[in-house]
Design an enzyme around this catalytic site. Structure first.
Site, PDB file in Angstrom:
ATOM      1  N   GLU B  44      -1.088  12.523   8.949  1.00 44.66           N
ATOM      2  CA  GLU B  44       0.013  12.015   9.754  1.00 44.66           C
ATOM      3  C   GLU B  44       1.131  11.472   8.870  1.00 44.66           C
ATOM      4  O   GLU B  44       0.873  10.740   7.919  1.00 44.66           O
ATOM      5  CB  GLU B  44      -0.447  10.881  10.686  1.00 44.66           C
ATOM      6  CG  GLU B  44       0.716  10.384  11.543  1.00 44.66           C
ATOM      7  CD  GLU B  44       0.460   9.070  12.268  1.00 44.66           C
ATOM      8  OE1 GLU B  44      -0.642   8.516  12.151  1.00 44.66           O
ATOM      9  OE2 GLU B  44       1.393   8.612  12.951  1.00 44.66           O
ATOM     10  N   ASP B 109      -0.639  -3.732  -0.307  1.00 43.47           N
ATOM     11  CA  ASP B 109       0.778  -4.063  -0.214  1.00 43.47           C
ATOM     12  C   ASP B 109       0.935  -5.503  -0.674  1.00 43.47           C
ATOM     13  O   ASP B 109       0.362  -6.411  -0.069  1.00 43.47           O
ATOM     14  CB  ASP B 109       1.234  -3.895   1.252  1.00 43.47           C
ATOM     15  CG  ASP B 109       2.701  -4.214   1.445  1.00 43.47           C
ATOM     16  OD1 ASP B 109       3.214  -3.979   2.547  1.00 43.47           O
ATOM     17  OD2 ASP B 109       3.355  -4.698   0.488  1.00 43.47           O
ATOM     18  N   ASP B 111       3.610  -8.420  -1.331  1.00 46.55           N
ATOM     19  CA  ASP B 111       4.965  -8.720  -0.895  1.00 46.55           C
ATOM     20  C   ASP B 111       5.391 -10.077  -1.420  1.00 46.55           C
ATOM     21  O   ASP B 111       4.678 -11.058  -1.283  1.00 46.55           O
ATOM     22  CB  ASP B 111       4.934  -8.720   0.643  1.00 46.55           C
ATOM     23  CG  ASP B 111       6.303  -8.742   1.244  1.00 46.55           C
ATOM     24  OD1 ASP B 111       7.213  -9.369   0.651  1.00 46.55           O
ATOM     25  OD2 ASP B 111       6.475  -8.139   2.305  1.00 46.55           O
TER      26      ASP B 111
END
EC number: 2.7.7.102
Lengths: 573, 425
Positions: B44, B109, B111
């Site tokens: 996807e 991730d 951040d």
């Protein structure tokens, strides 16, 4: 398949063969039983094991697991019920066999709902953990090998290379040296519970696990396998059913008639049309997907669900001893609406007391509160008409338009009584459900106060309920130890002024019933339980009577299946 | 580097997707050698188009199909999701419950906003050279653990384009990991716990796990310059009060006094170390260890991961070589060998490389007027002429390692015993 008693008894293994089939005093239940047993033994084994698991649960709540008291009490329970737990000099075959078969029978009974599955798995795990903890060291390696668990210990050289790291990583190791400790090297993903909390040394994708910690891993594997077996259309479920026949029953008890035989046959016939699902490796995502798909199909375990013949027996087991669901009502309409305010302070558990209070004060409750409280009220005996009146009266005080109520809320109330939509008669929430699911947010009043309230707020609430400071501090201690239901039991004891509430709380309606029983001296508004909470030994004849009467009431449908009887026996394995 | 103007994006993206996006390497990555049938076709992608239009369940037949669609839709953002049981763009035709996410890389991730409580120079979406060191330390700590503790071999670190970094772990076995194991890995890598209402976020026990010890050793290399100089965490009363909140009250007075007498953070830190270890020795007689000191260092420097990004198999994450719509920077791979030198402010923006391309193309056209080079050949070499080139090289190095591993696996399976080094020749 044998029909006469004598021949059947010959089928039992003798001597060495017996020991070979059960080489250890504990097992992972990897293979379902393949022998024939009578229906009486089927029932007795099942009931004994339920008693055992209930004890496991109670002991786990009353004592800290692993302590001396816990261990010794659990051991005596096992001894009393004649299940295996420890190697001893006496003949071990019978207790181990009982253990094996009863486990698989209960799988049949407890696979039927998520709550039952969870309960069953929890107790079985605690039981296995106990048995493993008393297993002598020299027996452990043998047991692991025989149970198809490939845990290899590393060499001394490898140990020395990593000694410092391993010691620094494992909380279960004290001291600075490894000494004679066995260390096992396993792929990291197989040690999930250990590495996630950084309780094991990882190197290049492998976990270096001391023997003590291997237990946690084994238990995890056990839980996963058992969970899968219960949820899926596993071969073990229907294979167990096949092993149950009633060849000798006719002679041993007049009440166990052909009806039973046919019942079992019908049950087995339906089961043979099911196919099982395969095992996949433990930690790949694909197999988790397969598991969730098979949960969908578990709902279509039709033979058990719709089988009116064996169903009573199995239901009887699961409902009696894990607590009822309080959906059937022996006292519908015995409560009038004007009694509720008083009842809420005298006999409601705190969760419902606070919901009632919030409803009275705000003339409103949000969905979670309406569900939890509404079903509880149904459980204590409110009729649909009373419920509609009750909620409407209150909501109107909150300036709700009566028409709006009729359009929106009354539909939901009728729905929860099973009068709309798919007409499920929803059952009141158990403590476990309230504690574990749908936590309350701002503006909600549902949930379990012991679990979901801030300790300070809980303390104030208990003070407003006029609980003594000593009682409050005991309750807060229990809450800190996450023993929410025991804390609620303590609350019960305090407001009823008794030393011991005498039951193990797991349902708000149970709280209500027990309270009413004390306050009314055992008459009137109380619920009529199918079984008392503490399992009591009953003569097996009576048990049989209960089951057989339920079965016998379906004569006509049984008659038809008699025809298939011969065919079944001829195609038997 | 010129400033980037977001209104130019549609035009810039058009050029980027036509001439600069490294399609063949990208396809080479996600196809994983074509070993599993339809692996690429079942992947996807999601696109964010102009005006924030978001479309999910995009999937493509092959590289050429991917190129055409990207050029047609001109996405502002591209996210990569999981490999599903069926083609995502046909998911509506699949029986309910049968369309399932099956595999995906393990992703992280990190951040910068998650560090707002411990960085004094910037907050929220801003970053500067003073706080970027947090990312450097995070990469070093996490990467070491992924490689040495978990044995993961194929780790791609990517700059997110604004204020953080992503990691893609692409080993074959890792792509199959369940959600539970992914969560477990994040838990293993987590030390800083608690939100705004928690002052002290790191608590060490007496036994220090090797993972923690090795992470502290990495932080030690950067701590002085990062925390005591650049961040100046003990600069004044306001800042050192925050640190005092992390140590027992009994030593506050002593520390306050010595802090007042000191002139800079370095001196104050030395004092703190002395006082803290003396305190430690007094209460834990036989277990010596500068836990207080380490707990502070960890709270200020240890990586903070978002578990939700990592645990979900179907979670979508920004694609490498995607453009950041606000900064214009390309999400470029980070060279692990040069992680200390990585400077997010020198990462090329889309406008910069497009201008580079324009300039070079004009020159080339003048030179090669007579040659009829095919468009494709132009395109495949174009990025090499821009500042994007070194980053694509890092990506290619990563892909070569994946290829080597795959070949090694196939050989093992077929039972041959060729030396791996022969393969690369």
């Amino acid at each position: 398949m044998e029909f006469s008693g004598r021949k059947w008894r010959k089928l039992r293994l003798a001597g060495d063969q017996r020991n070979a089939s059960y080489p250890h005093c504990l097992q992972f239940y990897l293979q379902p039983p393949s022998e024939n047993i009578s229906l009486i033994e089927f029932e007795n084994l099942a009931i004994d094991r339920v008693k055992l698991l209930k004890s496991v649960e109670n002991l786990g709540v009353s004592y800290v697991k692993g302590t001396e008291q816990y261990q010794s009490k659990l051991e005596s329970e096992l001894r009393k019920l004649k299940f295996s737990y420890r190697e001893n000099l006496e003949d071990e075959y019978e207790p181990r066999r009982r253990d094996h078969i009863s486990h698989f029978i209960l799988r049949l009974a407890y696979c039927q709902s998520e709550e039952l599955r969870r309960w069953f798995i929890q107790q079985e795990m605690d039981l296995l953990r106990f048995r493993f903890s008393i297993l002598p060291k020299d027996k452990i390696q043998d047991f692991l090998k025989d149970s198809q668990l490939q845990f290899e210990a590393i060499s001394d050289e490898e140990k020395t290379l990593r000694e410092q790291e391993i010691v620094a990583s494992s909380p279960s190791l004290s001291g600075l040296k490894l000494g004679f400790e066995s260390i096992y090297k396993i792929p990291f993903a197989d040690a999930l519970d250990l590495f996630r909390g950084r309780k094991v040394y990882l190197e290049d994708g492998f976990a270096y696990v001391p023997l003590k910690d291997i237990v946690a891993i084994i238990l995890n594997e056990f839980r996963a396998k058992l969970s899968k077996a219960l949820a899926g259309r596993s071969p073990t479920v229907w294979r167990t059913a096949r092993s149950i026949t009633t060849p000798t029953v006719r002679s041993s008890s007049p009440r166990m008639s052909a009806h039973h035989m046919v019942a079992i046959v019908g049950f087995l016939k339906r089961y043979t049309t099911h196919t099982g699902c395969g095992w996949n490796s433990l930690y790949s995502h694909r197999e988790e997907v397969a598991k969730s798909a098979s949960v969908l199909t578990a709902r279509s375990l039709p033979a058990v669900q719709s089988d009116e013949r064996l169903q009573p027996l199995l239901n009887h087991l699961s409902h009696s001893y894990t607590g009822q669901d309080y959906s059937t009502q022996g006292n519908v309409g015995k409560i009038s609406l004007d009694q509720i305010d008083l009842l809420s302070t005298k006999s409601f558990p705190p969760c419902m007391r606070q919901l009632h209070k919030a409803l009275r004060e705000n003339h409103h409750l949000r969905h979670g509160g309406r569900m939890q409280y509404g079903l509880f009220l149904k459980g204590i005996g409110l009729t649909l008409e009373q419920a509609l009146q009750f909620w409407k009266q209150e909501f109107i005080k909150g300036k709700m338009d009566p028409d709006k109520f009729d359009k929106g809320y009354s539909y939901n109330i009728r729905h929860s009584f099973g009068k709309e939509g798919k007409r499920t008669d929803y059952t009141p929430f158990s403590c476990l459900k309230i504690i574990l699911s749908n936590p309350p947010s701002q503006g909600d009043y549902h949930g379990c106060p012991f679990r979901h309230s801030d300790p300070e707020l809980l303390k104030q609430k208990l003070q407003s309920y006029k609980i003594s400071p000593g009682g409050i501090s005991q309750i807060l201690d229990l809450v800190k130890g996450t023993h929410y239901q025991v804390a609620c039991q303590k609350y019960f004891e305090m407001i009823h002024n008794v030393d011991d509430c005498g039951f193990s709380l797991n349902h708000p309606n149970q709280f209500f019933c027990e309270s009413q029983r004390i306050l009314n001296g055992g008459k009137d508004i109380k619920k009529e339980p199918i079984q008392p909470e503490t399992p009591q030994p009953k003569p097996s004849v009576q048990k049989t009577k209960d089951a057989s009467s339920a079965l016998a009431s379906l004569n006509s449908s049984l008659e038809m299946d008699m025809e298939g009887l011969e065919d079944y026996f001829s195609e038997d394995s | 580097m010129e400033t980037f103007d977001p209104t130019e994006l549609p035009e810039l993206l058009k050029l980027y997707y036509r001439r600069l996006f490294p399609y063949s390497q990208y396809y080479r990555w996600l196809n994983y050698g074509g070993v599993i049938k339809n692996y690429f076709q079942h992947r996807e992608f999601s696109f964010t188009l102009k005006d924030d239009i978001y479309i999910r369940y995009q999937s493509f037949n092959n590289q050429s199909d991917l190129e055409k669609e990207m050029q047609k839709m001109n996405p502002y953002k591209i996210d990569i999701g999981a490999v599903y049981s069926h083609r995502p763009n046909q998911h509506n035709t699949v029986k309910l419950g049968a369309f399932q996410a099956q595999e995906k890389e393990l992703v992280f991730d990190i951040d910068m906003t998650d560090y707002d409580d411990v960085r004094r120079c910037c907050s929220s979406a801003d970053i500067c050279p003073k706080c970027w060191t947090l990312m450097t330390m995070a990469i070093r700590i996490i990467d070491r653990a992924l490689k040495e503790d978990f044995g993961f071999k194929h780790r791609l670190w990517v700059y997110s384009g604004r204020r953080g970094v992503h990691c893609w772990v692409c080993d074959e076995s890792v792509r199959k990991l369940s959600s539970a194991v992914r969560s477990g890995i994040v838990e293993y890598l987590s030390l800083v716990k608690g939100g705004q209402d928690v002052k002290k976020k790191v608590h060490l026990s007496e036994k220090i796990h090797p993972f923690i010890r090795k992470s502290i050793n990495i932080i030690k290399k950067y701590f002085e310059e990062y925390a005591l100089v650049n961040q100046d965490i003990l600069e004044n009363k306001e800042s050192w009060d925050k640190i005092l909140a992390l140590v027992p009250e009994t030593i506050h007075d002593e520390l306050q006094q010595s802090f007042q007498k000191s002139h800079n953070s370095l001196q104050r830190w030395e004092h703190l170390k002395k006082v803290a270890s003396r305190y430690q020795n007094n209460i834990k007689n036989d277990k010596y260890g500068p836990w207080l000191e380490w707990e502070i260092m960890l709270q200020y420097c240890f990586p903070r991961l978002d578990i939700n990004v990592s645990k979900g198999i179907n979670h979508l994450l920004k694609s490498p070589f995607s453009v950041h719509p606000k900064t214009g920077r390309i999400s470029v791979p980070i060279d692990l060998q040069k992680v200390d030198q990585f400077d997010p402010f020198t990462v090329p923006t889309i406008s910069f490389i497009c201008r580079e391309l324009d300039a070079i193309s004009t020159n080339e056209e003048e030179k090669e007027e007579n040659e009829a080079e095919s468009d494709v050949k132009h395109r495949t070499r174009d990025y090499k002429k821009t500042s994007l080139a070194p980053y694509v090289k890092v990506f290619e190095h990563f892909l070569e390692n994946l290829d080597k591993s795959r070949k090694g696996e196939l050989l093992k399976k077929s039972g041959k015993t060729l030396c791996l080094s022969l393969l690369s020749s």
